[in-house]
Design a protein around this motif. Structure first.
Motif, PDB file in Angstrom:
ATOM      1  N   UNK B 377       7.771   1.618   1.036  1.00 41.11           N
ATOM      2  CA  UNK B 377       6.353   1.557   0.662  1.00 41.11           C
ATOM      3  C   UNK B 377       5.481   2.617   1.318  1.00 41.11           C
ATOM      4  N   UNK B 378       6.033   3.401   2.229  1.00 43.61           N
ATOM      5  CA  UNK B 378       5.229   4.440   2.884  1.00 43.61           C
ATOM      6  C   UNK B 378       5.962   5.761   2.851  1.00 43.61           C
ATOM      7  N   UNK B 379       5.266   6.803   2.501  1.00 48.87           N
ATOM      8  CA  UNK B 379       5.873   8.132   2.499  1.00 48.87           C
ATOM      9  C   UNK B 379       6.131   8.580   3.932  1.00 48.87           C
ATOM     10  N   UNK B 699       3.890  -2.725  -1.733  1.00 48.08           N
ATOM     11  CA  UNK B 699       3.541  -1.372  -2.185  1.00 48.08           C
ATOM     12  C   UNK B 699       2.029  -1.168  -2.197  1.00 48.08           C
ATOM     13  N   UNK B 700       1.311  -2.211  -2.628  1.00 50.55           N
ATOM     14  CA  UNK B 700      -0.157  -2.119  -2.622  1.00 50.55           C
ATOM     15  C   UNK B 700      -0.670  -1.896  -1.198  1.00 50.55           C
ATOM     16  N   UNK B 701      -0.174  -2.737  -0.274  1.00 51.19           N
ATOM     17  CA  UNK B 701      -0.640  -2.609   1.110  1.00 51.19           C
ATOM     18  C   UNK B 701      -0.117  -1.324   1.734  1.00 51.19           C
ATOM     19  N   UNK B 702       1.121  -0.960   1.406  1.00 51.05           N
ATOM     20  CA  UNK B 702       1.703   0.266   1.955  1.00 51.05           C
ATOM     21  C   UNK B 702       0.936   1.493   1.484  1.00 51.05           C
ATOM     22  N   UNK B 703       0.515   1.464   0.212  1.00 53.87           N
ATOM     23  CA  UNK B 703      -0.248   2.600  -0.304  1.00 53.87           C
ATOM     24  C   UNK B 703      -1.577   2.733   0.439  1.00 53.87           C
ATOM     25  N   UNK B 704      -2.214   1.575   0.700  1.00 56.73           N
ATOM     26  CA  UNK B 704      -3.465   1.622   1.472  1.00 56.73           C
ATOM     27  C   UNK B 704      -3.171   2.106   2.898  1.00 56.73           C
ATOM     28  N   UNK B 706      -0.832   4.034   3.812  1.00 54.29           N
ATOM     29  CA  UNK B 706      -0.526   5.467   3.793  1.00 54.29           C
ATOM     30  C   UNK B 706      -1.798   6.278   4.051  1.00 54.29           C
ATOM     31  N   UNK B 707      -2.898   5.822   3.470  1.00 54.49           N
ATOM     32  CA  UNK B 707      -4.171   6.540   3.672  1.00 54.49           C
ATOM     33  C   UNK B 707      -4.616   6.404   5.127  1.00 54.49           C
TER      34      UNK B 707
END
Lengths: 69, 1159
Positions: B377-379, B699-704, B706-707
């Protein structure tokens, strides 16, 4: 301490919205969602970006088998 | 409340006792007596407590009994701390018998039996009239491992290793106790024994006695550093999570049996862990480089070594650091050319592989599952950052370059877009975190544990559960979190404190402050009782320093800040911003007295004026003050001040000799950010474990996340880029004591003021100025103590310290008159190792010596192993003059490579192109990496500008040549000077890359040291021919080219080199006639690359030649003897090596008595 619960809920909701925006606009995350939907997590660009990070922690056998089929 | 105070006092007394043991350690032989004393004191305290309790229940309070209890409990705590430290710091050998001599022979008087197969030593305990020749008689139950058909050791399902016992009668070799040896001398008995049946007197005196000791079977007793090793076989268990890097895995192993030496019997190991390193090419590597390896029983064979102690005075002591964590041995396993791999996981014959503790197994598997979700979920590298702060996987950030570097730009900007931020950045994320002062987020501690506690309280509160019901569950979660993150002292401290707080909050309804007051000492007591050696560990000290600073200093800072109103508050902000900008732009100026004192004076005047204006109703209204900031933000700012003053500034300087100035500002954003990152990481990781929808939520939380994690990484990068990360003088105990006394005054200033007033009244000093004068005197005393501690020592003799900087050179010279001169500053490895000897060794040594001003730096050669580090020395120290060899005259930062190459005679392509390029990049600059340090660029920054002149920051550069003399002065032991013997101006050598190196002779009275620089042997011959013996004669001579001169001999160069050694070097030795010859040596590969094998051979030939000619004791090498510290009074000289100091402090090598395993 318990007062933090409401704040936590708000923060989580905000994070979900924020995350939704990233999923919508970042190509790698869009790819990750598509890969999860197809049941092929090892095709996810996010997973691929982590190939050298703790490589011994791999995907569960079930996920790989599903992909192989 | 009284009970709570007593618990707090007991814990602090325990810590005081422990610190006393560090400062004044007792002989380990006193341990039994100390234990008895401790037990008696604690038992007496318990008895008195029962008595007092009994009397109180009978209605007759006994105040004197309560006082007795307090005194005895404190005494017991002091003694417990003292004893615990001594016990943990040494592995005492046990006295098991006396051997009494009489006219009838020797009588064996045992005190007890041997507990197992042991090695023994005899100690001379009294004077003997003649030499004693004696044998020990006994039996050995030699353990021989039972092996299966594959030759592997066997174990049963309960974890018992299988042995056959081979009984054998033993008569030891004759041990000779010499009459001439001093009392206390030890004599090792070569043969191990399981039982002693008697002694046999071969011959000896008719009176006297000697003692027999059992040598401990602690694992450290089997380590033999610095010797030719022979492999040992160890049977043990992997007792912690393997540390997996991309190029190796480190297995923490608790040895249970060791076969020592190879082919000998197995000993039962009595303590100490080892670290076993395996690499991916080892057969079966995959089986061990996973979390599942935790709990495996293993058999391994390899050489048992130990980490190196400090190479230079004040340097990092890896051995001590590891021993503080109970690691006493290292085994590095390599793929054998033939035969089985050197490590096996052993499966019981009738059962599957044994596993570790179920809770630990569960925790580690949970960690892997959460990590899998993070990876999905995180790059990268944000995933590595989130894994580090959420799961304690800080090793995942090992070697990861800044995310704004070329390497990661596709992640940040997209594959086709150019990188804008940090284009030339090659810094590592971990290094940027250190420079930005946000490294603490990677050490899982109170911040993380509190974030998780609050998060889970919030979650359970939403479920409407009563706190009494969910607090035990949260504590269990925290325990699992501690296991997952490696159970480091900082995490344990935080978990214990948070658990105590939760319990008092849920069941006793106590406040946070009272729980902090008791939580800190109790947590410290529990951690130190388990392992007292971590008391000096940074993770322990910084963690407790931070929490104590928060608890004690935040409110006083808040009080002071809230008093500032109107004009004064505005002025405070302006001065703060102004000083910060000055420090960011010119750090050297901001910390210079010639700037600071006027700044302070002007600030005071302005504050007074601002106050006066305020009283007249002018300027900014009083409503503009600290309280206009939101309350939580104001408290947070005050907490940051508290952390900086109470922990970061003094302890960062004391441990690392550096101050992350950026941290004061970066943490204002970093701490709120890390709260978000950790919570999103933890919730996302756990949600991702839910089958089906879980991964989408993650994925939703991971995307946030990531920022947010990208913002954090950018913050660290930008802070490290903008702010300085200066070296500071390393404060000593006196400074720290005075500093914290000042902090205590700041915290308790009101009661202290009242106490001083009362004291003045009692002393009959009625003047209102008397308390102020007393306070001023106290402040002057504290400032004086700190000043004295930070003032470097000025020896009234010549001191020459040859630093151990690997394959490179750095020599620090102190003249009798107080001049400080640094000659060369070592190599800077840019590639994989990233070993910057200037920062790691040279500047650390100067900080340890509290030196920040150098009278001169001399670069003797353009070779990078000498000159590369000089730009870093210039960046961090005040230097008056810089001296070059003639070939570097007029060095410019805009010079091209051809222009730089034209400085040297490069006929026949005699300079290795790679070496020339490296020298150019280090001395002039690297267009590809303009952010790297380079000498010419640093010199340009140190030009004669007004600000540099004000700060004393201007450096005057000058070239040297033969015939000059520097720093001439008259000392008490004679004349001091540094003579320049080469190169001769205008000569062929002057333009040679190696032979143009400066040749220096340091002279004081009758003492001299000859530094031959990088001369090749043809120039060595010319040097010997040019000067008479009286000019070259020196007690100490440095081998030319660090003892690895190859000249222009390639191919089969050995005969050529042997000839050069016998002729050219021989001629120089004939004239110099040195008593000591120094080789500045280390691993040459990072410097000379493919030529390293040739350099090794050349060095070995030179070493052998010197030893053959002058004897073994004459040859000194900075890889074996480490730093060399010469001192001369002008008549003779003395030498102390760092290796000797390490031996004296660490009990390594062949120590047979009690092992000092800690400090």
């Amino acid at each position: 301490m318990e007062r933090g619960a409401q704040a936590l809920i708000k923060a989580l909701l905000a994070a979900l919205v924020f995350g939704g925006l990233v999923l919508a606009f970042h190509p790698d995350y869009r790819g990750a969602v598509r890969a999860a939907w197809r049941g092929a997590p090892d095709e996810s660009p996010v997973w691929a970006a982590n190939r050298l990070y703790y490589p011994m922690v791999g995907l569960p056998a079930g996920a790989r088998d599903a992909d192989a089929k | 409340m009284l009970t709570q105070s007593r618990i707090i006092l007991f814990c602090y007394c325990f810590i005081v006792g422990l610190v006393a043991a560090m400062a004044w350690p007792a002989d380990p032989a006193a341990l039994p007596a100390l234990r008895v004393f401790t037990a008696l004191a604690l038992a007496a305290a318990g008895g008195v407590l029962l008595f007092v309790h009994h009397r109180a229940r009978g209605g007759a309070p006994a105040p004197s009994g309560a006082r007795w209890f307090a005194c005895l409990a404190m005494l017991g705590a002091l003694s417990l701390g003292y004893t615990r430290y001594i016990a943990a710091n040494t592995v005492p050998d046990t006295r098991i018998a006396e051997i009494v001599l009489s006219s009838e022979g020797a009588r064996y008087a045992p005190r007890g039996n041997l507990p197992d197969t042991c090695r023994l030593r005899i100690r001379k305990t009294e004077a003997l009239s003649e030499d004693l020749h004696i044998r020990l008689l006994g039996e050995l139950d030699a353990r021989i491992a039972v092996r299966d058909e594959n030759g592997r050791a066997m174990i049963d399902r309960r974890g018992r290793w299988q042995f056959q016992i081979a009984p054998k009668s033993i008569t030891s070799d004759v041990v000779v106790v010499r009459a001439a040896d001093p009392i206390g001398t030890d004599y090792v008995v070569e043969q191990p024994l399981t039982r002693i049946t008697g002694v046999q007197l071969v011959r000896g005196p008719a009176r006297g006695a000697v003692a027999l000791y059992r040598i401990s079977n602690h694992i450290s007793a089997f380590v033999r550093p610095g010797r030719a090793q022979s492999p040992v076989t160890i049977l043990g268990r992997i007792t912690a999570d393997p540390l997996v890097y991309d190029f190796r895995t480190v297995l923490p192993v608790t040895p249970e049996f060791i076969q020592y030496p190879a082919g000998g019997p197995f000993y039962r190991v009595e303590g100490g862990d080892i670290q076993v390193t395996i690499r991916p090419d080892l057969p079966g590597y995959e089986r061990f480089a996973v979390t599942d390896a935790y709990g495996y029983d293993v058999e391994l064979s390899g050489e048992l070594t130990v980490a190196r102690a400090a190479a230079n005075p004040g340097g990092f002591n890896a051995r001590r650091f590891q021993q503080n964590h109970n690691i006493y041995g290292l085994v590095s396993l390599f793929t054998p050319r033939s035969g089985p791999p050197p490590i096996h996981a052993i499966t019981p014959a009738d059962a599957p592989l044994r596993e570790g503790h179920p809770l630990v197994e569960f925790s580690l598997r949970l960690r892997d599952d959460v990590l899998r979700v993070i990876k999905q979920t995180l790059l990268y590298p944000q995933s590595a950052f989130v894994g580090g702060v959420t799961l304690g996987l800080r090793y995942g950030l090992h070697g990861v370059e800044c995310m704004f570097s070329e390497k990661h730009h596709h992640v940040w900007r997209g594959p086709d877009e150019p990188t804008i931020i940090g284009r030339y950045c090659e810094d590592l994320i971990a290094d940027e975190f250190k420079e930005a002062g946000v490294n603490h987020v990677l050490a899982v501690s109170g911040l993380h544990v509190t974030i998780l506690s609050v998060m889970f309280v919030g979650i359970f509160s939403l479920l409407r559960l009563p706190r009494q019901a969910y607090v035990p569950l949260i504590i269990l979660i925290l325990v699992i979190f501690a296991i997952i993150t490696g159970a480091r002292p900082s995490t344990l401290r935080a978990v214990i404190m948070n658990s105590l707080f939760m319990l008092t909050w849920a069941y006793l309804d106590q406040s946070l402050r009272s729980s902090v007051l008791i939580g800190v000492p109790v947590a410290a007591f529990l951690i130190l009782l388990h392992n007292p050696l971590v008391v000096v560990d940074p993770s322990f000290t910084l963690s407790f320093g931070a929490i104590l600073s928060l608890g004690l200093l935040t409110t006083p800072f808040l009080d002071v800040l809230q008093r500032l109103r109107g004009n004064q508050f505005a002025l405070f902000l302006l001065l703060g911003i102004g000083l910060t900008l000055i420090a960011v732009n010119h750090w050297a100026l901001a910390v210079t007295p010639q700037f600071l004192l006027p700044f302070l004076a002007i600030s005071i005047v302005l504050f007074l004026a601002a106050g006066a204006w305020q009283r007249k109703g002018r300027g900014v209204p009083e409503t503009f003050n600290y309280t206009t900031i939101p309350e939580s933000a104001g408290a947070f700012l005050a907490a940051q001040c508290a952390i900086q003053v109470g922990m970061m500034i003094p302890l960062s300087a004391a441990y690392f000799a550096r101050w992350p100035f950026a941290g004061a500002y970066a943490n204002l954003l970093a701490i709120p950010l890390i709260g978000i990152v950790v919570q999103l990481g933890a919730i996302g990781g756990l949600l991702g474990l839910i089958p089906g929808i879980g991964i989408y939520l993650a994925l939703l939380l991971g995307a946030a996340n990531w920022v947010f994690s990208s913002i954090f990484l950018w913050l660290a990068h930008a802070s490290a880029d903008a702010f300085p990360y200066p070296f500071v003088r390393k404060p000593g105990l006196l400074f720290l004591a005075a500093y914290y006394a000042g902090c205590a005054w700041f915290i308790w200033r009101q009661p202290l003021r009242e106490a001083v007033v009362r004291w003045c009244e009692k002393a009959g000093l009625q003047s209102p100025w008397a308390p102020r004068a007393a306070a001023l005197a106290g402040a002057a005393l504290l400032i004086g103590a700190m000043w004295a501690d930070l003032t470097p020592e000025r020896p009234r003799e010549l001191r020459m310290t040859v630093l151990s900087v690997g394959y490179g050179s750095s020599v620090f010279v102190e003249s009798p008159g107080g001049k400080r001169i640094l000659i060369d500053a070592g190599f800077v490895e840019r590639e994989r190792g990233r070993r910057n000897e200037a920062e790691r060794s040279v500047l650390s040594y100067l900080a340890h010596r509290k030196i920040r001003h150098l009278d001169a730096v001399i670069a003797t050669s353009p070779r990078p192993e000498r000159a590369a580090g000089i730009s870093y020395v210039l960046a961090h120290t005040w230097v008056d003059r810089l001296f070059f060899p003639p070939a570097l005259v007029g060095l410019r930062a805009d010079e091209t490579l051809p222009e730089f190459a034209a400085r040297f005679d490069n006929r026949d392509d005699r300079i290795d192109p790679d070496l020339l390029l490296t020298a150019y990049q280090e001395l002039v600059g690297n267009a590809q990496w303009p952010r790297r340090g380079a000498l010419a660029a640093e010199l340009a920054r140190r030009g004669p500008t007004a600000v540099n002149t004000w700060a004393g920051w201007h450096v005057r550069a000058q070239t040297l040549h033969a015939g000059q003399a520097l720093f001439e002065e008259q000392g008490p032991g004679g004349a001091f000077r540094i003579e320049v013997l080469g190169p001769v101006p205008g000569s062929e050598d002057a333009r040679d890359f190696d032979n143009g190196s400066l040749v220096l002779r340091i002279v004081y009275g009758n003492f001299a040291a000859l530094l031959t620089g990088d001369l090749q042997y043809d120039a060595v011959a010319r040097l010997a021919a040019r000067y008479p013996a009286s000019t070259l004669s020196s007690q100490v001579m440095f081998l030319p080219h660090r003892g690895a001169a190859l000249g222009r001999a390639y191919g089969d160069f050995k005969p050529v080199l042997r000839g050069a050694l016998g002729n050219e070097l021989g001629a120089l030795l004939e004239k110099v006639r040195p008593e000591r010859v120094v080789a500045e040596w280390g691993t040459p590969r990072p410097v000379v690359g493919a030529l390293s094998r040739d350099a090794l051979i050349a060095h070995e030939l030179a070493r052998q030649y010197v030893i053959d000619r002058l004897g073994e004791s004459a040859f000194l090498s900075t890889d074996r003897d480490l730093a060399l510290m010469f001192a001369s009074d002008g008549r003779g000289y003395s030498l102390v090596t760092q290796a000797e100091l390490n031996r004296a402090a660490g009990g390594e090598e062949d120590a047979v008595s009690d092992l000092a395993v800690g400090l």
